[in-house]
Design a protein around this motif. Structure first.
Motif, short mmCIF file in Angstrom:
data_model
loop_
_atom_site.label_atom_id
_atom_site.label_comp_id
_atom_site.label_asym_id
_atom_site.label_seq_id
_atom_site.Cartn_x
_atom_site.Cartn_y
_atom_site.Cartn_z
N LEU A 296 44.08 -67.40 1.06
CA LEU A 296 44.28 -67.01 -0.33
C LEU A 296 44.62 -65.52 -0.45
N SER A 297 45.71 -65.23 -1.15
CA SER A 297 46.11 -63.86 -1.42
C SER A 297 45.95 -63.61 -2.91
N VAL A 298 44.94 -62.84 -3.28
CA VAL A 298 44.62 -62.62 -4.69
C VAL A 298 45.67 -61.70 -5.31
N VAL A 299 46.33 -62.20 -6.35
CA VAL A 299 47.38 -61.40 -7.02
C VAL A 299 46.97 -60.99 -8.43
N ALA A 300 45.99 -61.66 -9.03
CA ALA A 300 45.60 -61.32 -10.40
C ALA A 300 44.28 -62.01 -10.72
N ALA A 301 43.73 -61.66 -11.89
CA ALA A 301 42.46 -62.24 -12.34
C ALA A 301 42.56 -62.59 -13.81
N CYS A 302 41.90 -63.67 -14.15
CA CYS A 302 41.69 -64.06 -15.55
C CYS A 302 40.19 -63.93 -15.79
N VAL A 303 39.80 -62.93 -16.54
CA VAL A 303 38.40 -62.52 -16.62
C VAL A 303 37.72 -63.15 -17.83
N GLU A 304 36.54 -63.70 -17.58
CA GLU A 304 35.67 -64.16 -18.66
C GLU A 304 34.84 -62.95 -19.08
N ASP A 305 35.08 -62.47 -20.26
CA ASP A 305 34.46 -61.23 -20.72
C ASP A 305 32.97 -61.43 -20.97
N ASP A 306 32.16 -60.84 -20.10
CA ASP A 306 30.70 -60.92 -20.26
C ASP A 306 30.11 -59.55 -20.55
N GLY A 307 30.95 -58.61 -20.96
CA GLY A 307 30.47 -57.29 -21.30
C GLY A 307 30.50 -56.29 -20.17
N THR A 308 30.85 -56.74 -18.95
CA THR A 308 30.91 -55.82 -17.82
C THR A 308 32.34 -55.31 -17.64
N GLN A 309 32.47 -54.26 -16.86
CA GLN A 309 33.78 -53.64 -16.64
C GLN A 309 34.67 -54.56 -15.83
N PRO A 310 35.92 -54.81 -16.26
CA PRO A 310 36.83 -55.66 -15.49
C PRO A 310 37.11 -55.04 -14.12
N PRO A 311 37.40 -55.86 -13.12
CA PRO A 311 37.66 -55.33 -11.78
C PRO A 311 38.91 -54.46 -11.76
N ALA A 312 38.83 -53.34 -11.04
CA ALA A 312 39.96 -52.41 -10.98
C ALA A 312 40.88 -52.70 -9.81
N ALA A 313 40.43 -53.50 -8.85
CA ALA A 313 41.21 -53.71 -7.63
C ALA A 313 42.31 -54.75 -7.79
N VAL A 314 42.35 -55.44 -8.92
CA VAL A 314 43.34 -56.50 -9.10
C VAL A 314 43.78 -56.50 -10.56
N PRO A 315 45.07 -56.79 -10.84
CA PRO A 315 45.53 -56.82 -12.23
C PRO A 315 44.84 -57.92 -13.03
N VAL A 316 44.48 -57.61 -14.25
CA VAL A 316 43.88 -58.59 -15.16
C VAL A 316 44.98 -59.09 -16.09
N VAL A 317 45.33 -60.37 -15.97
CA VAL A 317 46.43 -60.92 -16.76
C VAL A 317 45.93 -61.80 -17.91
N GLY A 318 44.64 -61.94 -18.02
CA GLY A 318 44.10 -62.73 -19.12
C GLY A 318 42.62 -62.46 -19.29
N THR A 319 42.16 -62.52 -20.51
CA THR A 319 40.74 -62.30 -20.79
C THR A 319 40.23 -63.41 -21.69
N ILE A 320 39.16 -64.05 -21.27
CA ILE A 320 38.52 -65.10 -22.06
C ILE A 320 37.20 -64.54 -22.57
N VAL A 321 37.10 -64.37 -23.88
CA VAL A 321 35.87 -63.87 -24.49
C VAL A 321 34.94 -65.05 -24.69
#
Length: 504
Positions: free
Chosen positions: A188-213
């Motif tokens: 697996l080659s991680v190219v992006a993240a879709c983050v479930e917003d739990d109040g913590t800082q999104p990861p900086a090492a990978v692009p965030v292309v979507g946020t689920i609150v």
């Protein structure tokens, strides 16, 4: 109310099925490279193996046309049988169960051939049959080993991987990426993240292309499952991901996870879930069901019963043979140590064995006789980061001692410890009592196995490893022990000794 935040570009992206199993790009490679289609390579190797076996069988049984035809049919059907017995590579993880798949397929072929021979009154057993069977099994195993080696090398370089979208809370995504980075070789080659917003800082090492609150528990205005699933689909399409990996702590579970698998499957994207487990070998994991629930069983594999008898018997027999064969070398080394420096040729030291029992370990002496007394004055200059004392340029080591350490010749007297049962040929590194005194609960798990002359720590870098890496490798061995792994580690030890990596 929970919402989904996605760029409009993601909604406009169309799903496209890739024509190859890999796009050949790692996370830092912008240009496409030729993919390694290892499933096709494996299938081609099986076809070639079957063709060679068929030719050999026909030539050896030319005087018996019926037997020649039966053996040729067995060889020609070999690739098909392997496919049925899951002998081909998995399209995501590569070649697995190298030996067991091939041997199961060979067992099935032999059984069918035996029945056919009995029914048709054809005598099949003999040199032609043994030759064909050896070619089929040996050829297919060799093909898989070569494919595994090639695949590992490519994946270490970031190639032959699948573009992957991580889905989950920021903490879960960071933890998953840390494990991926530590392992070094994975599909697996991680190219992006879709983050479930739990109040913590999104990861900086990978692009965030979507946020689920996330929705607020107990409220009726929770985001519908269809919207959340659709959000992940849009994010995956936006980055052209071939795989979606759900990280630990994600809200995707149960019916929502099943719905996600349906939607991704319809557009040709694979779904995997990271359970947060690490260093658990495949032979320890079993899948089962209880009603509609799917359960993962993590088995314990500590050697007991017949497996323990097999390990101990192998240790004693090989140690005795090696001591007998290496007796002239041992005498020569002992004499060289005596002539180089006054003092005994053998160095005896108390070490901690299985379950915390003490034993006296023997080595050829590689340091001056006052080395133990001088250790305290060198503690500040140590290179290690844990309880183990390591020093790359230790002034206490004699000239002959450096040579012995470089090629691990100083450890040969430990064969006597193996013969006595204090040690094993393969196991965790034997620890000093003062090291064990500083162990936490995790490190003490190393004492659950008999210490060994070699192990994962030796073939993976020895003294170049950090303390945490040494503990992790030893625990991987203890938790995932198998007789076959012992045999493989013994084979890898020879190469590690010749390269002398991390030996000082």
């Amino acid at each position: 109310m929970a919402t989904v935040d996605l760029s409009s570009a993601g909604a406009r992206t169309r799903s496209r099925r890739a024509t190859s199993e890999f796009d050949g790009r790692g996370p830092q490679t912008p240009s496409a490279t030729r993919p390694f289609r290892y499933r096709r390579v494996t299938a081609a190797g099986d076809l070639l193996t079957g063709a060679v076996a068929a030719v050999v069988a026909v030539l050896l049984s030319w005087s018996r046309p019926d037997a020649a035809a039966a053996l040729a049919a067995m060889a020609v059907a070999w690739p098909l049988v392997l496919t049925v017995k899951t002998g081909r590579a998995d399209r995501l993880f590569g070649v697995k169960n190298t030996y067991s798949d091939v041997l199961r397929a060979l067992t099935a072929v032999v059984a069918v051939l035996a029945v056919a021979g009995a029914v048709l009154s054809i005598r099949l057993l003999g040199t032609p049959f043994l030759a064909a069977a050896a070619i089929l099994a040996g050829g297919s195993i060799t093909v898989r080993l070569l494919v595994q080696r090639k695949l590992r090398r490519l994946r270490t370089l970031g190639r032959a991987t699948r573009r992957t979208l991580l889905v989950g809370p920021a903490s879960g995504i960071v933890a998953t990426m840390d494990r991926f980075a530590r392992d070094g070789e994975h599909p697996l080659s991680v190219v992006a993240a879709c983050v479930e917003d739990d109040g913590t800082q999104p990861p900086a090492a990978v692009p965030v292309v979507g946020t689920i609150v996330r929705g607020i528990p107990g409220h009726d205005d929770v985001l519908r499952d269809e919207e959340i699933v659709h959000a992940v689909r849009l994010a995956a399409q936006r980055v052209r991901a071939r795989t979606v990996c759900v990280t630990p702590g994600s809200e995707f579970s149960g019916e929502r996870l099943r719905a996600l698998s349906w939607m991704l499957g319809d557009i040709g994207i694979d779904l995997v879930t990271d359970l947060g487990l690490s260093d658990v070998a495949e032979h320890r994991m079993g899948l089962g069901s209880m009603g509609s629930s799917v359960l993962l069983h993590v088995k314990q594999v500590r050697p007991t019963g017949l497996r323990l008898v097999a390990k101990v018997a192998t240790d004693r027999v090989l140690a005795a043979l090696m001591l007998l064969l290496l007796a002239p070398l041992l005498l020569t080394i002992g004499l060289a140590v005596k002539l180089t420096d006054s003092g005994p040729a053998l160095y005896r030291q108390v070490r901690v064995g299985r379950d915390g029992l003490y034993f006296t370990m023997m080595k050829f002496r590689t340091m001056y006789v006052d080395a133990d007394q001088r250790r305290a004055e060198l503690l500040d200059a140590a290179d290690g980061d844990g309880p183990m004392f390591k020093m790359r340029h230790d002034p206490r080591i004699t000239r002959i001692g450096r040579l012995l350490r470089k090629y691990s010749l100083d450890e040969l007297p430990q064969l006597i410890n193996v013969l006595r049962g204090d040690m094993s040929l393969v196991g965790p590194r034997p620890a000093l009592p003062e090291e064990v005194a500083t162990y936490d609960g995790t490190a003490r798990r190393r004492l659950a196995a008999i210490p060994g002359m070699t192990g994962l720590w030796q073939v993976s870098g020895r003294s170049n490893l950090t303390w945490s890496e040494t503990v992790r490798l030893d625990l991987r061995y203890v938790d995932n022990w198998s007789y076959g792994e012992d045999v493989r580690l013994l084979g890898r030890t020879a190469g590690a000794v010749v390269r002398s990596t991390g030996a000082y």
